[in-house]
Enzyme design. Sequence first.
Site, short mmCIF file in Angstrom:
data_model
loop_
_atom_site.label_atom_id
_atom_site.label_comp_id
_atom_site.label_asym_id
_atom_site.label_seq_id
_atom_site.Cartn_x
_atom_site.Cartn_y
_atom_site.Cartn_z
N ASP A 72 102.17 66.58 31.70
CA ASP A 72 101.87 67.81 30.93
C ASP A 72 100.28 68.18 31.32
OD1 ASP A 72 101.52 70.20 29.25
OD2 ASP A 72 102.61 69.31 27.66
C1 BGC Z 1 102.31 72.96 27.46
C2 BGC Z 1 103.34 72.81 28.58
C3 BGC Z 1 102.84 74.12 29.55
C4 BGC Z 1 101.64 73.66 30.39
C5 BGC Z 1 101.18 74.56 31.31
C6 BGC Z 1 100.68 72.76 28.16
O1 BGC Z 1 99.98 73.31 27.02
O2 BGC Z 1 102.62 71.82 26.87
O3 BGC Z 1 104.60 73.26 27.93
O4 BGC Z 1 104.21 74.19 30.55
O5 BGC Z 1 100.49 73.65 29.28
O6 BGC Z 1 100.88 75.95 30.77
#
Ligand code: BGC
Length: 735
Positions: free
Chosen positions: A281
């Site tokens: 993540d």
């Molecule tokens: C989120 C993810 C997301 C990623 C990219 C993160 O803050 O937890 O679900 O895909 O950002 O934007």
Amino acid sequence: MTKNRVLKPVLAAGLYAGSLACSTLAIQAAEGWRNPALSPDERARLLDAELTLDERIGLLHGPMALTFPGGPPIPEGSVGGAGFIPGVPRLGIPALKETDASLGVTNPGEVRPGDTATALPASLALAASFNAKLAYDGGAMIAKEAAAKGFNVLLAGGVNLARDPRNGRNFEYLGEDPLLAGVLGGESIRGIQGQNIISTVKHFSLNGQETGRFYANSVIEEAAHRESDLLAFQIAIERGNPGSVMCAYNLVNGDYSCGNDHLLNGVLKGDWGYKGWVMSDWGAVHAMDYAVKGLDQQSGEQLDQQVWFGEPLKQAALAGTVPAARLSDMSQRILRSMFAAGLFDGKPVKPAIDNDAHAAIAKQVADEGIVLLTNKGILPLAAGARKIVVIGGQADAGVLSGAGSSQVTSHGGNPRMVPVGGDGPMAMWGRQTFHNSSPLKALRAALPEATITFQDGRYPAEAAAAAKNADIAIVFATQWMAEALDAYDLSLPQGQDALIEAVAAANPNAIVVLQTGGPVLMPWKDKVGAVVSAWYSGQKGGESIADVLTGKVNPSGHLPVTFPTSLDQYPRRDLPGWGLPKKQQFDVVYDEGADVGYRRYAALGMEPLFPFGYGLSYTSFSYDKLRVKGGDTLTVSFEVVNTGKVAGKDVPQVYLSGADGKKLQRLIGFEKVDLAPGERKTVTIKADRRLLADFDASARQWRIGGGSYEVTVGPDAATAALTGKARVGRQTIKP
Ligand code: BGC
């Protein structure tokens, strides 16, 4: 015929075939990884062998493709969006161009000025549809839009179980049950990847709350984890084959998810034999050695303290502290998923997009996801209703959406954005965004004979006065939820409970339409004529709500989460970590184990406000002719009949209710059936054996004790319309 005369041609044919095979092999060897006849694994192995160390390292990390005030422009070759991993032009390896998320293609911070996309309803609404085909169609639809915008990776597939109703991201997930979340999540991923777009499944694992999400340590017993959240992931991965798994922000049993050897190497790649790659993540990598703990790629690297998988990983590879074989494994996994999704074969196709057809898919999800919770006969709205007042919820403008990285900038522009305030990196999402689908306008169009007025609902007394003056009052109540932000409690915020009480006191023909990211409390429930849960209803939500209220669409949504009577019904009355100083780690102890949601209500004999699986219709259904067959697993069949006067869709559910004398409750099957009045259909479900089993953590396998296994069939988790049983054999199942 002599023996020789028979043998000769056979031998000759064999020799010919042999030489053909040899020459095919020779051609294949010459073509190497370019040969589409080879398996993705083989092609990835061959291509990986051609990479230099720098090229290989280049595939293992990348930035966000976003700009920040005063910062550099988005990386060359990227499409503005969530993430970017440069390709290797020398070898024709395409870049990974990544966009969020499950609800549609996002446009964070307007990085692609003016670009809009079709907004699906919340995943929780999709879960409420209990319709696997809709999950597939929705996935295929957003993948087409992603492809048209130049992306090849969708950061979709949120399947974390809704363990806490306050979780700010429950709207991005698929409810509290591992079978429901796994099946729908898997189908959505399958739909996405059918369009040559790689999908993730996320956030692995136990990303169960947003409060302190970078510091929360999810504590759970191994067996319970396997039987709940991990099972949802396992089913989704088996069905959808996602190219990538996104590990989570939180820790699990003491180790950060993205550096969790047990979860990544042990469970995912070991026990499950997962062949794709693990991406982090955004901002979830805290050390270089996550590479040996199972993480294959560092995403959104600007958010981490260091680009761990850049120079530090290269130096470790040169020094041999990260073995060369592991480094190759990392890049091969990425390449393998790229081959499997068809990213190498042929030019990326940018499909032409039919916005109306896509909006129709969003509408169907909303139509089937809206749940009718109570109805004292007031719905569907009588054609004779002349004076209707619509109150609150910005219903004059549009329908609410959930915020955060999944926020879609939808077609038609956002007619209203209400800033919420706040600071920090998530502040850009700190506003309630309404999609351009006004329930007020849709109601006016659906009921041209009626006079429909609007009251903003700021003053309960004024709304009550307007309600008194009308035949019907429809209150739109909202609970805005967002990534990084949990709800503090389950009341409707900003005095809306008082507003509903006042309206209901003035006019018993009050209808409440909830737009929420999960369960809320309803102190006024028995005082109103009807309650409808519309979740966040997406691009065409206003039209869907109007169609359900007027009866053009017969409601068929069923709750994917239990609605409680109070927070006291949850294992954690207070939100773990709330109010702690920043950066302080804390435990979230999931001592309910695998008894999430309805399973725990059953175990403790608690009565919820509305049970899991519950939802009313304008017609009625009944079930009969139950047959339960045993053996290795349970095969359950029965008939559903529409006993009412209008066509409708039902969601009969099959639960395991007893395992050799042990009482329990587990959803083992469901189906969405569409029935004309009087029509009947046979439903047959075959239980996934793991749902009959317990996980034996010390033996690292599933175990079915065997004996008499009991099932119930009903319209929700609390209603057993039919009961039956059959013998299931003692057995073990691989993890
Ligand atoms: C989120 C993810 C997301 C990623 C990219 C993160 O803050 O937890 O679900 O895909 O950002 O934007």
